[in-house]
Design a protein around this motif. Sequence first.
Motif, PDB file in Angstrom:
ATOM      1  N   THR A  83    -119.922 -43.278   0.924  1.00  0.00           N
ATOM      2  CA  THR A  83    -119.328 -42.525   2.716  1.00  0.00           C
ATOM      3  C   THR A  83    -118.571 -42.115   2.388  1.00  0.00           C
ATOM      4  OG1 THR A  83    -119.744 -43.797   4.192  1.00  0.00           O
ATOM      5  CG2 THR A  83    -121.803 -43.099   3.641  1.00  0.00           C
ATOM      6  N   HIS A  84    -117.447 -41.209   2.179  1.00  0.00           N
ATOM      7  CA  HIS A  84    -116.176 -40.766   2.913  1.00  0.00           C
ATOM      8  C   HIS A  84    -115.949 -39.596   3.037  1.00  0.00           C
ATOM      9  CE1 HIS A  84    -112.406 -40.175   0.636  1.00  0.00           C
ATOM     10  NE2 HIS A  84    -112.743 -41.659  -0.210  1.00  0.00           N
ATOM     11  N   GLY A  85    -114.655 -39.394   3.441  1.00  0.00           N
ATOM     12  CA  GLY A  85    -114.205 -38.729   4.313  1.00  0.00           C
ATOM     13  C   GLY A  85    -113.867 -37.348   3.591  1.00  0.00           C
ATOM     14  N   THR A  86    -114.188 -35.532   3.593  1.00  0.00           N
ATOM     15  CA  THR A  86    -114.172 -34.746   2.665  1.00  0.00           C
ATOM     16  C   THR A  86    -112.386 -34.611   2.146  1.00  0.00           C
ATOM     17  OG1 THR A  86    -113.626 -32.908   4.489  1.00  0.00           O
ATOM     18  CG2 THR A  86    -116.084 -33.626   3.707  1.00  0.00           C
ATOM     19  N   ASP A  87    -111.318 -35.014   2.373  1.00  0.00           N
ATOM     20  CA  ASP A  87    -110.094 -34.369   2.517  1.00  0.00           C
ATOM     21  C   ASP A  87    -109.448 -34.842   1.273  1.00  0.00           C
ATOM     22  OD1 ASP A  87    -109.499 -32.781   4.595  1.00  0.00           O
ATOM     23  OD2 ASP A  87    -109.133 -34.493   5.724  1.00  0.00           O
ATOM     24  N   THR A  88    -110.188 -36.261   1.037  1.00  0.00           N
ATOM     25  CA  THR A  88    -109.483 -37.018  -0.387  1.00  0.00           C
ATOM     26  C   THR A  88    -110.293 -37.197  -1.315  1.00  0.00           C
ATOM     27  OG1 THR A  88    -108.899 -39.326   0.985  1.00  0.00           O
ATOM     28  CG2 THR A  88    -107.379 -37.485   0.937  1.00  0.00           C
ATOM     29  N   LEU A  89    -111.998 -37.052  -0.631  1.00  0.00           N
ATOM     30  CA  LEU A  89    -113.194 -37.238  -1.579  1.00  0.00           C
ATOM     31  C   LEU A  89    -112.930 -37.043  -3.338  1.00  0.00           C
ATOM     32  CD1 LEU A  89    -116.097 -37.913  -1.864  1.00  0.00           C
ATOM     33  CD2 LEU A  89    -116.501 -35.417  -1.397  1.00  0.00           C
ATOM     34  N   GLN A  90    -111.969 -36.058  -3.762  1.00  0.00           N
ATOM     35  CA  GLN A  90    -112.063 -35.857  -4.887  1.00  0.00           C
ATOM     36  C   GLN A  90    -110.664 -37.211  -5.490  1.00  0.00           C
ATOM     37  OE1 GLN A  90    -111.371 -33.859  -2.424  1.00  0.00           O
ATOM     38  NE2 GLN A  90    -111.672 -31.756  -3.218  1.00  0.00           N
ATOM     39  N   TYR A  91    -109.829 -37.695  -4.690  1.00  0.00           N
ATOM     40  CA  TYR A  91    -109.477 -38.903  -5.506  1.00  0.00           C
ATOM     41  C   TYR A  91    -110.007 -40.260  -5.625  1.00  0.00           C
ATOM     42  CZ  TYR A  91    -105.419 -36.037  -4.129  1.00  0.00           C
ATOM     43  OH  TYR A  91    -104.668 -35.175  -4.082  1.00  0.00           O
ATOM     44  N   SER A  92    -111.091 -40.414  -4.485  1.00  0.00           N
ATOM     45  CA  SER A  92    -111.913 -41.880  -4.480  1.00  0.00           C
ATOM     46  C   SER A  92    -112.135 -41.216  -6.222  1.00  0.00           C
ATOM     47  CB  SER A  92    -112.402 -41.840  -3.573  1.00  0.00           C
ATOM     48  OG  SER A  92    -111.312 -42.241  -2.428  1.00  0.00           O
ATOM     49  N   ALA A  93    -112.801 -40.347  -6.084  1.00  0.00           N
ATOM     50  CA  ALA A  93    -114.528 -39.975  -7.122  1.00  0.00           C
ATOM     51  C   ALA A  93    -113.297 -40.090  -8.463  1.00  0.00           C
ATOM     52  CB  ALA A  93    -114.849 -38.272  -6.688  1.00  0.00           C
ATOM     53  N   ALA A  94    -112.283 -39.516  -8.402  1.00  0.00           N
ATOM     54  CA  ALA A  94    -111.676 -39.623  -9.859  1.00  0.00           C
ATOM     55  C   ALA A  94    -110.966 -41.011 -10.355  1.00  0.00           C
ATOM     56  CB  ALA A  94    -110.593 -38.827 -10.077  1.00  0.00           C
ATOM     57  N   TYR A  95    -110.219 -41.492  -9.210  1.00  0.00           N
ATOM     58  CA  TYR A  95    -110.351 -42.517  -9.158  1.00  0.00           C
ATOM     59  C   TYR A  95    -111.564 -44.052  -9.919  1.00  0.00           C
ATOM     60  CZ  TYR A  95    -107.620 -47.326  -8.740  1.00  0.00           C
ATOM     61  OH  TYR A  95    -107.257 -48.544  -8.931  1.00  0.00           O
ATOM     62  N   LEU A  96    -112.800 -43.680  -8.995  1.00  0.00           N
ATOM     63  CA  LEU A  96    -113.825 -44.283 -10.025  1.00  0.00           C
ATOM     64  C   LEU A  96    -114.362 -44.409 -10.798  1.00  0.00           C
ATOM     65  CD1 LEU A  96    -116.026 -45.155  -6.195  1.00  0.00           C
ATOM     66  CD2 LEU A  96    -114.349 -46.272  -7.109  1.00  0.00           C
ATOM     67  N   ASP A  97    -114.176 -42.972 -11.261  1.00  0.00           N
ATOM     68  CA  ASP A  97    -114.507 -42.011 -12.827  1.00  0.00           C
ATOM     69  C   ASP A  97    -114.223 -43.103 -13.706  1.00  0.00           C
ATOM     70  OD1 ASP A  97    -115.564 -40.510 -14.748  1.00  0.00           O
ATOM     71  OD2 ASP A  97    -115.794 -39.193 -13.264  1.00  0.00           O
ATOM     72  N   LEU A  98    -112.732 -43.124 -13.185  1.00  0.00           N
ATOM     73  CA  LEU A  98    -111.827 -43.463 -14.607  1.00  0.00           C
ATOM     74  C   LEU A  98    -111.683 -45.037 -14.932  1.00  0.00           C
ATOM     75  CD1 LEU A  98    -108.617 -41.041 -13.317  1.00  0.00           C
ATOM     76  CD2 LEU A  98    -110.496 -40.545 -15.892  1.00  0.00           C
ATOM     77  N   THR A  99    -111.945 -45.525 -13.549  1.00  0.00           N
ATOM     78  CA  THR A  99    -111.630 -47.030 -13.574  1.00  0.00           C
ATOM     79  C   THR A  99    -113.711 -47.546 -13.541  1.00  0.00           C
ATOM     80  OG1 THR A  99    -111.993 -47.275 -11.418  1.00  0.00           O
ATOM     81  CG2 THR A  99    -110.037 -47.394 -12.178  1.00  0.00           C
ATOM     82  N   LEU A 100    -114.531 -47.049 -13.621  1.00  0.00           N
ATOM     83  CA  LEU A 100    -115.528 -47.856 -13.601  1.00  0.00           C
ATOM     84  C   LEU A 100    -115.892 -47.060 -15.021  1.00  0.00           C
ATOM     85  CD1 LEU A 100    -116.441 -47.533  -9.879  1.00  0.00           C
ATOM     86  CD2 LEU A 100    -115.510 -49.789 -10.916  1.00  0.00           C
ATOM     87  N   GLY A 101    -115.665 -45.551 -15.613  1.00  0.00           N
ATOM     88  CA  GLY A 101    -116.554 -45.393 -16.711  1.00  0.00           C
ATOM     89  C   GLY A 101    -118.089 -45.344 -15.833  1.00  0.00           C
ATOM     90  N   LEU A 102    -118.618 -44.919 -17.210  1.00  0.00           N
ATOM     91  CA  LEU A 102    -119.998 -45.071 -17.538  1.00  0.00           C
ATOM     92  C   LEU A 102    -121.149 -46.334 -16.536  1.00  0.00           C
ATOM     93  CD1 LEU A 102    -120.436 -42.803 -20.415  1.00  0.00           C
ATOM     94  CD2 LEU A 102    -120.627 -41.832 -18.610  1.00  0.00           C
ATOM     95  N   THR A 103    -120.805 -46.284 -15.607  1.00  0.00           N
ATOM     96  CA  THR A 103    -121.760 -47.301 -14.700  1.00  0.00           C
ATOM     97  C   THR A 103    -122.804 -47.447 -15.115  1.00  0.00           C
ATOM     98  OG1 THR A 103    -122.160 -46.353 -12.882  1.00  0.00           O
ATOM     99  CG2 THR A 103    -119.972 -47.456 -12.953  1.00  0.00           C
ATOM    100  N   GLU A 104    -123.883 -48.623 -15.428  1.00  0.00           N
ATOM    101  CA  GLU A 104    -125.480 -48.519 -16.011  1.00  0.00           C
ATOM    102  C   GLU A 104    -126.193 -47.854 -14.664  1.00  0.00           C
ATOM    103  OE1 GLU A 104    -127.068 -49.792 -18.750  1.00  0.00           O
ATOM    104  OE2 GLU A 104    -124.677 -49.550 -19.183  1.00  0.00           O
ATOM    105  N   ILE A 105    -125.473 -47.711 -13.212  1.00  0.00           N
ATOM    106  CA  ILE A 105    -126.550 -47.947 -12.273  1.00  0.00           C
ATOM    107  C   ILE A 105    -125.207 -46.386 -11.577  1.00  0.00           C
ATOM    108  CG2 ILE A 105    -127.948 -49.385 -11.919  1.00  0.00           C
ATOM    109  CD1 ILE A 105    -125.984 -50.111  -9.316  1.00  0.00           C
ATOM    110  N   PRO A 106    -126.157 -45.326 -11.266  1.00  0.00           N
ATOM    111  CA  PRO A 106    -125.387 -43.834 -10.375  1.00  0.00           C
ATOM    112  C   PRO A 106    -124.814 -44.391  -9.167  1.00  0.00           C
ATOM    113  CG  PRO A 106    -127.476 -43.363 -10.040  1.00  0.00           C
ATOM    114  CD  PRO A 106    -127.300 -44.854 -11.117  1.00  0.00           C
ATOM    115  N   VAL A 107    -123.596 -44.490  -9.079  1.00  0.00           N
ATOM    116  CA  VAL A 107    -122.831 -44.381  -7.700  1.00  0.00           C
ATOM    117  C   VAL A 107    -121.989 -43.107  -7.541  1.00  0.00           C
ATOM    118  CG1 VAL A 107    -120.453 -45.368  -7.012  1.00  0.00           C
ATOM    119  CG2 VAL A 107    -121.420 -46.571  -9.159  1.00  0.00           C
ATOM    120  N   VAL A 108    -122.206 -42.856  -6.384  1.00  0.00           N
ATOM    121  CA  VAL A 108    -122.451 -41.322  -6.021  1.00  0.00           C
ATOM    122  C   VAL A 108    -121.705 -41.420  -4.595  1.00  0.00           C
ATOM    123  CG1 VAL A 108    -123.443 -38.728  -5.049  1.00  0.00           C
ATOM    124  CG2 VAL A 108    -124.772 -41.463  -6.850  1.00  0.00           C
TER     125      VAL A 108
END
Length: 304
Positions: A83-108
């Motif tokens: 759960t995250h705030g809307t203002d910088t949601l994209q930053y955390s989403a992009a950072y986790l995507d780039l550093t965690l990659g295709l995780t075996e389970i979804p991170v939403v």
Amino acid sequence: MRILTVFTGGTIGSSLCGGAISPKAENAFLLLKLYKEKYGAADFDTVAPYTILSENLSAQHLNMLRSCVEENLGRGYDGIIVTHGTDTLQYSAAYLDLTLGLTEIPVVLVSSNYPLSDSRANGLRNFAAAVSFIRSKEGRGVFVSYLNRGEEGAAIHRGAEVLPHQPFDDRIFSLFDNVYGTVKGGGFVKNPVYREREREDLSGRELSGRVIFLRPYVGMTYPEIPGDTKAVLLEGWHSGTLPTAHDELRDFCENAKERGVPVYLTGSVQGFEYESKLIFDSLRIKVLPPMSPIAININIKMKT
């Protein structure tokens, strides 16, 4: 089904108190209470690495969040919801995507445009859509679940594909409208024309490099380049152009060249080769492949 819910604050974990919206640790559990009341019981574990309004997000918070998610990926969960705030949601989403990659389970990642007590809030529906998506077992990696006003179902976006917000607008969109799928009627439907993009393996890297990120405007004054700058990222006009006829931009690029600071451009694609693009090479402006400007910025900061 076991889901870990990672609470970080934001509007979805806030309430109105004394005329101001502020995050409260106890508000996080209101979300789970509301979900169980409307959608039935579910097995949620919880953790809260920090509690902030997302406008105060820092590189330290991003690294804390990644560590929290990473250490829980192999603990038998069917999915992880952040759960995250809307203002910088994209930053955390992009950072986790780039550093965690295709995780075996979804991170939403989920957020809310208003506090949960407000009838206009979409937070509970965003959360419920994330649960439905996890239940479908049709996704690996990092995603964002978000219901735009006027739409029937919440879209599921790839984390690094989400575009910056427009001013005064809480809606969320993916680059080229390339959404992963949609949750409608409680079930997930994958986008039949979704196109997966190539991704670099940036696991183990942290935000470190100092990057100047500039968007053009008419009559722009370009800043001095500090001595510890590792790179400059320019975001082009919608056609991928820059004001290359102006001495201010030319001088700025020349200064960067003299300092050995690379200059990158995001937002430019092949085709529509305006004459203003023809001198990119002479200005040492390197055009980057299509990616969300936020993801590109984070990418550069981790690689410099």
